[in-house]
Design a protein around this motif. Structure first.
Motif, short mmCIF file in Angstrom:
data_model
loop_
_atom_site.label_atom_id
_atom_site.label_comp_id
_atom_site.label_asym_id
_atom_site.label_seq_id
_atom_site.Cartn_x
_atom_site.Cartn_y
_atom_site.Cartn_z
N VAL A 58 -58.10 -18.54 -40.83
CA VAL A 58 -57.18 -19.43 -40.20
C VAL A 58 -56.64 -20.42 -41.38
CG1 VAL A 58 -56.90 -21.72 -38.77
CG2 VAL A 58 -57.86 -19.35 -38.05
N LYS A 59 -57.74 -21.05 -42.20
CA LYS A 59 -57.41 -21.86 -43.12
C LYS A 59 -56.41 -21.13 -44.26
CE LYS A 59 -59.65 -24.45 -47.12
NZ LYS A 59 -60.87 -24.73 -47.71
N LEU B 172 -52.84 -21.13 -42.69
CA LEU B 172 -52.04 -22.36 -42.25
C LEU B 172 -50.97 -22.89 -43.47
CD1 LEU B 172 -54.97 -24.76 -40.86
CD2 LEU B 172 -52.94 -23.79 -39.76
N GLU C 229 -53.53 -24.70 -34.59
CA GLU C 229 -54.82 -24.09 -35.31
C GLU C 229 -55.38 -23.36 -34.30
OE1 GLU C 229 -58.37 -25.31 -38.10
OE2 GLU C 229 -56.62 -26.61 -37.72
#
Length: 462
Positions: free
Chosen positions: A429-430, A433, A448
Motif C-alpha cells: 500500500v505504501k 500511494l 488507503e
C-alpha cells in the motif's frame, strides 16, 4: 442519473464541435455551461505513426536515411541482441549505409540505475537518432536515454513523475526515435510513457510526456514467433489490463482540473470516445486470439493479431490512461522476493503483465458501480453472455470473466503464489500511494483502506 449525465456530456461535445461562425452560430448552440473550471472539457489524441506488416523491419534503414540520420544509437537487451529481429535491424542499417552503435545492456523491468547506465552510453555518443528493438523495457529505456541525452544538464528526478520527482514538462527537442516491438503487450511504441523501478522506494514510477513518443513504430508480427510461452501470456495480460483500465477510466469530462494552457493537459486524460474504440478492438481481439496465440506459437494470424492489439491498446492507454491495476502493480513488482517465473532467467522478477493482472478481479469488482453498463460490456466483449445479467452484478461478472482467462492460461493463485502474505500488505500500500497519476484516473476515489482491501482480496483469487 447516468443517462442524464451522458445526455449533458453529449450536448457539451456538440456545443464545442458546432461551428461558431455568424452564419451557423444560431443553430446547435446548446448553452450547457460548466459550473466550475475544476473539470476538464476536452481531450486530445496523440500517438506515434504506426506502420504494420510482415517483414516491415527491413524498411528501418531507409527510414533513417529519409530522416538524414548519420549516427544512430540502437538499444536492445541481452536476449534480443542475438535473435532474428536484431539481425533484421542491423542488416537494414548496413544495407542503407547508416552508421550505428549498439547498447545491449537494457535490463528487463528496468530500474533507475539501469536507466542511468543507458543514459551514460547515449551521452558518450554523437547520436542524431535512436532505434529501440525489443519489449517495453527496451523502448522505455531508449526514451529516457533520448530525453537526458538532449537535456544533458538535467538532474535525473527533474522529469520523473510527482511526487517521486519534480515532474517538469519536457521543453527540449528530442531526437527521432523509431520503436520496433518484439513482444505483444506494453504498447510503449505509441506512448509518451517511460516506466522504471525506483530502487529507493521499491516501486515503479516513470516519466510521462508526449515528447517521449517514438516518431515511428514498426509493427512486424514476424518478431512474435520467437516469443516464449510465459512471455506471451504475461504480455497478453498487459494488453488485457490496458484495454480494461482505459475503457473504465474516469470520463475525460470528470477529470480535473482543466489546464490553464492546452500544452499542460496531461498524457492520461480519462476515457473518451476515441480511446474507447481502441479498447473495444483490443477486448474483441483478446477474446478471439489470446488463448490461440499462446497455445499455438506458429499461428501467425493469432500472433499477428495480438501484436496489433498491443499497439492499439497503446493508443488507448496513451491518451485515456490506466488506473488501479497498474498503480497496485508497481509495488508488487518492486518488492519481489524470490519469485522466478519460467522464461524470465534466473533472477527474482514479477513480470509486469503478471503484476497488473493479479489484482484485476478485485479492482473491477470495486470500480463496477461507477459504470455498470461499461463493465458488463467489457465482459461481453471478452466472450461472456450478459443477456440475463443485472447491473448490480457487473463487478462479479467482469471479475469472473477475468478469472476464467487467468485460470485457463495458468496464472497462479494470487499474490500468495508470488511469495506475498498478509504482513506484506502495508508495504505494498505504501508503494501504491505515490502513484497519483494512475490512482486519480480510476473512476472512483480510493482511501488507503480501499487499497489495503484490494490487495488483501488478491492474496488468493480462485
Amino acid at each position: 442519473m447516468a443517462a442524464r449525465k451522458r445526455v449533458f456530456d453529449l450536448l457539451r461535445t456538440i456545443n464545442v464541435a458546432t461551428c461558431q461562425c455568424p452564419a451557423h452560430s444560431h443553430t446547435g448552440n446548446f448553452q450547457v455551461t460548466h459550473s466550475t473550471l475544476s473539470k476538464d472539457y476536452a481531450f486530445e489524441i496523440k500517438c506515434s505513426t504506426v506502420r504494420y506488416g510482415l517483414g516491415v523491419t527491413k524498411e528501418v534503414g531507409q527510414d533513417l536515411v529519409n530522416l538524414g540520420s548519420k549516427n544512430v544509437c540502437v538499444m536492445t537487451d541481452s536476449n534480443v541482441v542475438s535473435l532474428s529481429p536484431m539481425k533484421a535491424v542491423l542488416d537494414s542499417l548496413t544495407k542503407n549505409g547508416v552508421n550505428y552503435k549498439v547498447y545491449d545492456k537494457v535490463k528487463v523491468e528496468p530500474s533507475d540505475s539501469s536507466f542511468k547506465d543507458a543514459i551514460k552510453f547515449a551521452k558518450e555518443g554523437e547520436f542524431d537518432s535512436f532505434v529501440a528493438i525489443g519489449g517495453g523495457s527496451v523502448m522505455d529505456t531508449c526514451k529516457a536515454a533520448n530525453l537526458y541525452y538532449c537535456d544533458p544538464n538535467a538532474e535525473f528526478l527533474d522529469y520523473v513523475n510527482q511526487p517521486v520527482g519534480k515532474g517538469k514538462p519536457v521543453t527540449v527537442q528530442l531526437k527521432p526515435l523509431i520503436a520496433i516491438p518484439t513482444t505483444s503487450g506494453t504498447g510503449s511504441e505509441t506512448t509518451g510513457m517511460s516506466v522504471f523501478d525506483y530502487e529507493e522506494i521499491n516501486a515503479k514510477t516513470g516519466i510521462a510526456h508526449s515528447a517521449l513518443r517514438p516518431i515511428l513504430a514498426l509493427i512486424d508480427p514476424l518478431h512474435t514467433l520467437t516469443v516464449p510461452r510465459n512471455v506471451a501470456i504475461y504480455s497478453g495480460f498487459d494488453i488485457f489490463c490496458h484495454a480494461l483500465e482505459s475503457f473504465t477510466a474516469i470520463p475525460y469530462t470528470e477529470r480535473g482540473p482543466a489546464p490553464e494552457n492546452p500544452a499542460l493537459r496531461p498524457v492520461y486524460q480519462g476515457s473518451n470516445p476515441i480511446s474507447d474504440v481502441w479498447s473495444r478492438f483490443c477486448l474483441q481481439a483478446l477474446h478471439k486470439y489470446f488463448t490461440r496465440s499462446v497455445n499455438n506459437p506458429d499461428d501467425i494470424e493469432a500472433r499477428s493479431s495480438m501484436h496489433l492489439a498491443a499497439t492499439m491498446a497503446g493508443v488507448g492507454i496513451g491518451n485515456a490512461g490506466v488506473h488501479l491495476c497498474h498503480g497496485l502493480a508497481y509495488p508488487i513488482a518492486g518488492n519481489v522476493k524470490t519469485y522466478v517465473p519460467e522464461d524470465y532467467g534466473s533472477e527474482p522478477i514479477i513480470p509486469h503483465g503478471l503484476a497488473v493482472t493479479v489484482t484485476a478481479p478485485a479492482v473491477f469488482r470495486f470500480t463496477a458501480a461507477s459504470d455498470p453498463d461499461k463493465h458488463l460490456e467489457a465482459a461481453q466483449l471478452l466472450g461472456t453472455d450478459i443477456s440475463a445479467k443485472k447491473q448490480a452484478d457487473a463487478g462479479k461478472v467482469l471479475a469472473d470473466t477475468i478469472l476464467g482467462y487467468m485460470d485457463k492460461l495458468g496464472i497462479g493463485n494470487g499474490l500468495s503464489s508470488m511469495g506475498y502474505n498478509i504482513e506484506d500488505i502495508p508495504k505494498l500500500v505504501k508503494g501504491a500511494l505515490p502513484q497519483h497519476r494512475l490512482l486519480k484516473i480510476a473512476p472512483v476515489p480510493q482511501s488507503e483502506e480501499d487499497l489495503t482491501k484490494l490487495l488483501e482480496d488478491s492474496l488468493t483469487i480462485y
